[in-house]
Design a protein around this motif. Structure first.
Motif, PDB file in Angstrom:
ATOM      1  N   HIS A   1       0.841  -1.192   0.000  1.00  0.00           N
ATOM      2  CA  HIS A   1       0.000   0.000   0.000  1.00  0.00           C
ATOM      3  C   HIS A   1       0.878   1.246   0.000  1.00  0.00           C
ATOM      4  CE1 HIS A   1      -3.165   2.752   0.744  1.00  0.00           C
ATOM      5  NE2 HIS A   1      -2.896   2.943   2.027  1.00  0.00           N
ATOM      6  N   SER A   2       0.629   2.158  -0.941  1.00  0.00           N
ATOM      7  CA  SER A   2       1.417   3.378  -1.052  1.00  0.00           C
ATOM      8  C   SER A   2       0.608   4.578  -0.584  1.00  0.00           C
ATOM      9  CB  SER A   2       1.862   3.602  -2.508  1.00  0.00           C
ATOM     10  OG  SER A   2       2.703   2.563  -2.945  1.00  0.00           O
ATOM     11  N   ILE A   3       1.267   5.450   0.164  1.00  0.00           N
ATOM     12  CA  ILE A   3       0.695   6.712   0.607  1.00  0.00           C
ATOM     13  C   ILE A   3       1.531   7.833   0.020  1.00  0.00           C
ATOM     14  CG2 ILE A   3       0.253   8.188   2.619  1.00  0.00           C
ATOM     15  CD1 ILE A   3      -0.165   5.617   4.235  1.00  0.00           C
ATOM     16  N   GLY A   4       0.883   8.846  -0.512  1.00  0.00           N
ATOM     17  CA  GLY A   4       1.599   9.958  -1.101  1.00  0.00           C
ATOM     18  C   GLY A   4       1.711  11.127  -0.146  1.00  0.00           C
ATOM     19  N   PHE A   5       2.760  11.941  -0.338  1.00  0.00           N
ATOM     20  CA  PHE A   5       2.951  13.139   0.482  1.00  0.00           C
ATOM     21  C   PHE A   5       3.550  14.238  -0.383  1.00  0.00           C
ATOM     22  CE2 PHE A   5       4.235  16.043   3.686  1.00  0.00           C
ATOM     23  CZ  PHE A   5       3.488  15.754   4.816  1.00  0.00           C
ATOM     24  N   LEU A   6       2.918  15.415  -0.333  1.00  0.00           N
ATOM     25  CA  LEU A   6       3.342  16.568  -1.126  1.00  0.00           C
ATOM     26  C   LEU A   6       3.762  17.709  -0.207  1.00  0.00           C
ATOM     27  CD1 LEU A   6       0.389  16.345  -3.628  1.00  0.00           C
ATOM     28  CD2 LEU A   6       2.805  16.307  -4.320  1.00  0.00           C
ATOM     29  N   GLY A   7       4.975  18.222  -0.400  1.00  0.00           N
ATOM     30  CA  GLY A   7       5.455  19.347   0.380  1.00  0.00           C
ATOM     31  C   GLY A   7       6.396  18.910   1.481  1.00  0.00           C
ATOM     32  N   LEU A   8       7.692  19.206   1.316  1.00  0.00           N
ATOM     33  CA  LEU A   8       8.706  18.703   2.240  1.00  0.00           C
ATOM     34  C   LEU A   8       9.471  19.848   2.882  1.00  0.00           C
ATOM     35  CD1 LEU A   8      10.032  15.850  -0.085  1.00  0.00           C
ATOM     36  CD2 LEU A   8       8.383  15.634   1.786  1.00  0.00           C
ATOM     37  N   GLY A   9       8.719  20.838   3.378  1.00  0.00           N
ATOM     38  CA  GLY A   9       9.321  22.000   4.008  1.00  0.00           C
ATOM     39  C   GLY A   9       9.647  21.764   5.466  1.00  0.00           C
ATOM     40  N   SER A  10       9.625  22.842   6.266  1.00  0.00           N
ATOM     41  CA  SER A  10      10.039  22.739   7.665  1.00  0.00           C
ATOM     42  C   SER A  10       9.112  21.843   8.483  1.00  0.00           C
ATOM     43  CB  SER A  10      10.098  24.129   8.301  1.00  0.00           C
ATOM     44  OG  SER A  10       8.826  24.754   8.286  1.00  0.00           O
ATOM     45  N   MET A  11       7.854  21.698   8.047  1.00  0.00           N
ATOM     46  CA  MET A  11       6.926  20.777   8.698  1.00  0.00           C
ATOM     47  C   MET A  11       6.843  19.455   7.937  1.00  0.00           C
ATOM     48  SD  MET A  11       5.791  22.366  11.412  1.00  0.00           S
ATOM     49  CE  MET A  11       4.244  21.595  11.887  1.00  0.00           C
ATOM     50  N   GLY A  12       6.653  19.535   6.627  1.00  0.00           N
ATOM     51  CA  GLY A  12       6.466  18.326   5.836  1.00  0.00           C
ATOM     52  C   GLY A  12       7.664  17.402   5.834  1.00  0.00           C
TER      53      GLY A  12
ATOM     54  N   ALA B   1      14.320  13.455   2.005  1.00  0.00           N
ATOM     55  CA  ALA B   1      13.241  12.489   2.205  1.00  0.00           C
ATOM     56  C   ALA B   1      13.686  11.085   1.823  1.00  0.00           C
ATOM     57  CB  ALA B   1      12.014  12.898   1.401  1.00  0.00           C
ATOM     58  N   ALA B   2      14.452  10.982   0.740  1.00  0.00           N
ATOM     59  CA  ALA B   2      14.956   9.676   0.313  1.00  0.00           C
ATOM     60  C   ALA B   2      15.895   9.091   1.363  1.00  0.00           C
ATOM     61  CB  ALA B   2      15.668   9.798  -1.029  1.00  0.00           C
TER      62      ALA B   2
ATOM     63  N   VAL C   1      -3.389  10.599  -0.198  1.00  0.00           N
ATOM     64  CA  VAL C   1      -2.308  11.570  -0.365  1.00  0.00           C
ATOM     65  C   VAL C   1      -2.477  12.670   0.673  1.00  0.00           C
ATOM     66  CG1 VAL C   1      -1.240  13.282  -1.891  1.00  0.00           C
ATOM     67  CG2 VAL C   1      -2.012  11.097  -2.835  1.00  0.00           C
ATOM     68  N   LEU C   2      -1.375  13.033   1.320  1.00  0.00           N
ATOM     69  CA  LEU C   2      -1.355  14.132   2.274  1.00  0.00           C
ATOM     70  C   LEU C   2      -0.538  15.275   1.693  1.00  0.00           C
ATOM     71  CD1 LEU C   2      -1.016  11.197   3.912  1.00  0.00           C
ATOM     72  CD2 LEU C   2      -1.200  12.704   5.881  1.00  0.00           C
ATOM     73  N   ALA C   3      -0.901  16.510   2.036  1.00  0.00           N
ATOM     74  CA  ALA C   3      -0.186  17.676   1.536  1.00  0.00           C
ATOM     75  C   ALA C   3       0.080  18.648   2.665  1.00  0.00           C
ATOM     76  CB  ALA C   3      -0.982  18.358   0.433  1.00  0.00           C
ATOM     77  N   CYS C   4       1.265  19.259   2.641  1.00  0.00           N
ATOM     78  CA  CYS C   4       1.659  20.272   3.617  1.00  0.00           C
ATOM     79  C   CYS C   4       2.389  21.366   2.844  1.00  0.00           C
ATOM     80  CB  CYS C   4       2.549  19.645   4.691  1.00  0.00           C
ATOM     81  SG  CYS C   4       2.839  20.706   6.119  1.00  0.00           S
ATOM     82  N   LEU C   5       1.655  22.410   2.444  1.00  0.00           N
ATOM     83  CA  LEU C   5       2.128  23.372   1.452  1.00  0.00           C
ATOM     84  C   LEU C   5       2.098  24.796   2.010  1.00  0.00           C
ATOM     85  CD1 LEU C   5       0.184  21.661  -1.442  1.00  0.00           C
ATOM     86  CD2 LEU C   5       2.658  21.605  -1.100  1.00  0.00           C
ATOM     87  N   PRO C   6       2.837  25.738   1.388  1.00  0.00           N
ATOM     88  CA  PRO C   6       3.055  27.033   2.031  1.00  0.00           C
ATOM     89  C   PRO C   6       2.030  28.120   1.780  1.00  0.00           C
ATOM     90  CG  PRO C   6       4.484  26.817   0.109  1.00  0.00           C
ATOM     91  CD  PRO C   6       3.768  25.506   0.262  1.00  0.00           C
ATOM     92  N   SER C   7       1.111  27.954   0.824  1.00  0.00           N
ATOM     93  CA  SER C   7       0.178  29.052   0.557  1.00  0.00           C
ATOM     94  C   SER C   7      -1.114  28.529  -0.050  1.00  0.00           C
ATOM     95  CB  SER C   7       0.810  30.062  -0.414  1.00  0.00           C
ATOM     96  OG  SER C   7       0.857  29.537  -1.733  1.00  0.00           O
ATOM     97  N   PRO C   8      -2.211  29.289   0.094  1.00  0.00           N
ATOM     98  CA  PRO C   8      -3.481  28.857  -0.500  1.00  0.00           C
ATOM     99  C   PRO C   8      -3.403  28.655  -2.010  1.00  0.00           C
ATOM    100  CG  PRO C   8      -3.868  30.588   1.108  1.00  0.00           C
ATOM    101  CD  PRO C   8      -2.380  30.485   0.941  1.00  0.00           C
ATOM    102  N   SER C   9      -2.688  29.534  -2.715  1.00  0.00           N
ATOM    103  CA  SER C   9      -2.622  29.410  -4.183  1.00  0.00           C
ATOM    104  C   SER C   9      -1.911  28.130  -4.591  1.00  0.00           C
ATOM    105  CB  SER C   9      -1.920  30.629  -4.787  1.00  0.00           C
ATOM    106  OG  SER C   9      -0.592  30.759  -4.289  1.00  0.00           O
ATOM    107  N   ILE C  10      -0.856  27.769  -3.880  1.00  0.00           N
ATOM    108  CA  ILE C  10      -0.145  26.527  -4.188  1.00  0.00           C
ATOM    109  C   ILE C  10      -1.030  25.328  -3.870  1.00  0.00           C
ATOM    110  CG2 ILE C  10       1.821  25.079  -3.546  1.00  0.00           C
ATOM    111  CD1 ILE C  10       3.434  27.661  -3.173  1.00  0.00           C
ATOM    112  N   SER C  11      -1.714  25.379  -2.739  1.00  0.00           N
ATOM    113  CA  SER C  11      -2.598  24.268  -2.382  1.00  0.00           C
ATOM    114  C   SER C  11      -3.672  24.054  -3.440  1.00  0.00           C
ATOM    115  CB  SER C  11      -3.256  24.532  -1.020  1.00  0.00           C
ATOM    116  OG  SER C  11      -2.309  24.413   0.017  1.00  0.00           O
ATOM    117  N   GLU C  12      -4.264  25.134  -3.943  1.00  0.00           N
ATOM    118  CA  GLU C  12      -5.313  25.000  -4.953  1.00  0.00           C
ATOM    119  C   GLU C  12      -4.756  24.465  -6.266  1.00  0.00           C
ATOM    120  OE1 GLU C  12      -8.723  27.552  -5.135  1.00  0.00           O
ATOM    121  OE2 GLU C  12      -7.872  28.850  -3.577  1.00  0.00           O
TER     122      GLU C  12
END
Length: 305
Positions: free
Chosen positions: A3-14, A45-46, A67-78
């Protein structure tokens, strides 16, 4: 099949969150597939055991039911959720539940929910609180809002992300309201703590002892308890989030108040202070540099003596 889970955004939190998820995945027979626009973040991450993918949000949606996402702004999230190369853009995508952990405000979250629902994807509005240190240690508050079956699908991963998972409702947008209420208290507290310590420091008190006294009394808050002793009194200024993020969150909080027709004079004043901090210290400077604004006004450093 694994089972694979996706994750988008690898910043200071992600980034730290993915490291924890990768360790959990190794023990539970899962794979964590990740993407970020920065190659160095993908490399980190690797090294932690996640699997970078080159195809971005579209590929993660094609390959992962969750898929989970942790992104820096509303425009990027959309753009990531609903854009032409977004997470649900591929025909025959596997994606069934999308977890948006970013702080983007209620209106943007509701647009995501509507757009994803049209593509057969359930949205869990699930912001997090606890800072970069909490992301590393798993000591985060998770505020989840979404359909019960979608929250149930996401919950095992969310329980790795944070040590407390609160289901605050079944409608996306409620998680944002909870997070913005939390953040405005935290960020306004950072401003008022700088102001209070400046009063004492100018009078001749030791700011470190002031924090000890406050923490033993009724003024205790997260700034006096941890942020200022660790980052300001030591001169480190590295809590892990920026003035731009602080200003963004305060502006989102004001927009939420306006949408609900609720007056918010103190939140508005605190937002104006954060605008001054961003202008004076720079948008990418650590948010604890709010203390430097007051140091400039008083001429007295807020350091342990």
């Amino acid at each position: 099949m694994t089972h694979s889970i996706g994750f988008l955004g690898l910043g200071s939190m992600g980034g730290p969150i993915v490291a924890r998820l990768a360790a959990w995945a190794r023990e539970s027979g899962r794979r964590i597939l990740v993407h970020d626009i920065r190659p160095e973040a993908m490399d980190r991450a690797a090294a932690a055991g996640a699997e970078p993918v080159a195809g971005g949000a579209r590929e993660l949606g094609l390959r992962c039911k969750l898929v989970l996402a942790c992104l820096p702004s509303p425009s990027i999230s959309e753009a990531v959720a609903l854009g032409e190369d977004g997470v649900a853009s591929a025909p025959g995508h596997a994606l069934r539940t999308y977890v948006e952990m970013s702080t983007i405000g209620g209106p943007a979250m509701r647009r995501l929910a509507e757009g994803l629902a049209a593509r057969g994807v359930a949205l869990v509005d699930s912001p997090i609180s606890g800072g970069a240190l909490g992301a590393e240690t798993g000591v985060l508050a998770v505020m989840a809002a979404g359909a019960p079956e979608a929250v149930a699908m996401a919950r095992p991963a969310l329980e790795v992300v944070g040590n407390r998972v609160f289901v605050v409702g079944d409608t996306p947008g409620l998680g944002q309201a909870m997070k913005l209420a939390n953040n405005l208290l935290s960020l306004a507290g950072m401003v008022l703590t700088a102001e209070a310590l400046s009063l004492g420091a100018k009078a001749g008190l030791d700011p470190a002892q002031m924090c000890e006294v406050i923490n033993a009394g009724t003024g205790r808050n997260s700034s006096t308890d941890s942020k200022y002793p660790r980052e300001v009194l030591t001169g480190r200024f590295a809590v892990g989030s920026t003035n731009r993020i602080a200003q963004k969150d305060m502006s989102l909080a004001m927009a939420e108040f306006a949408a609900l027709g609720v007056p918010a004079p103190l939140t508005g004043l605190a937002r104006e202070i954060w605008s001054m901090v961003e202008a004076a210290q720079g948008p990418q400077a650590d948010m604890t540099t709010v203390a430097k604004l007051y140091e400039g006004w008083t001429g007295v450093p807020l350091r342990a003596r």
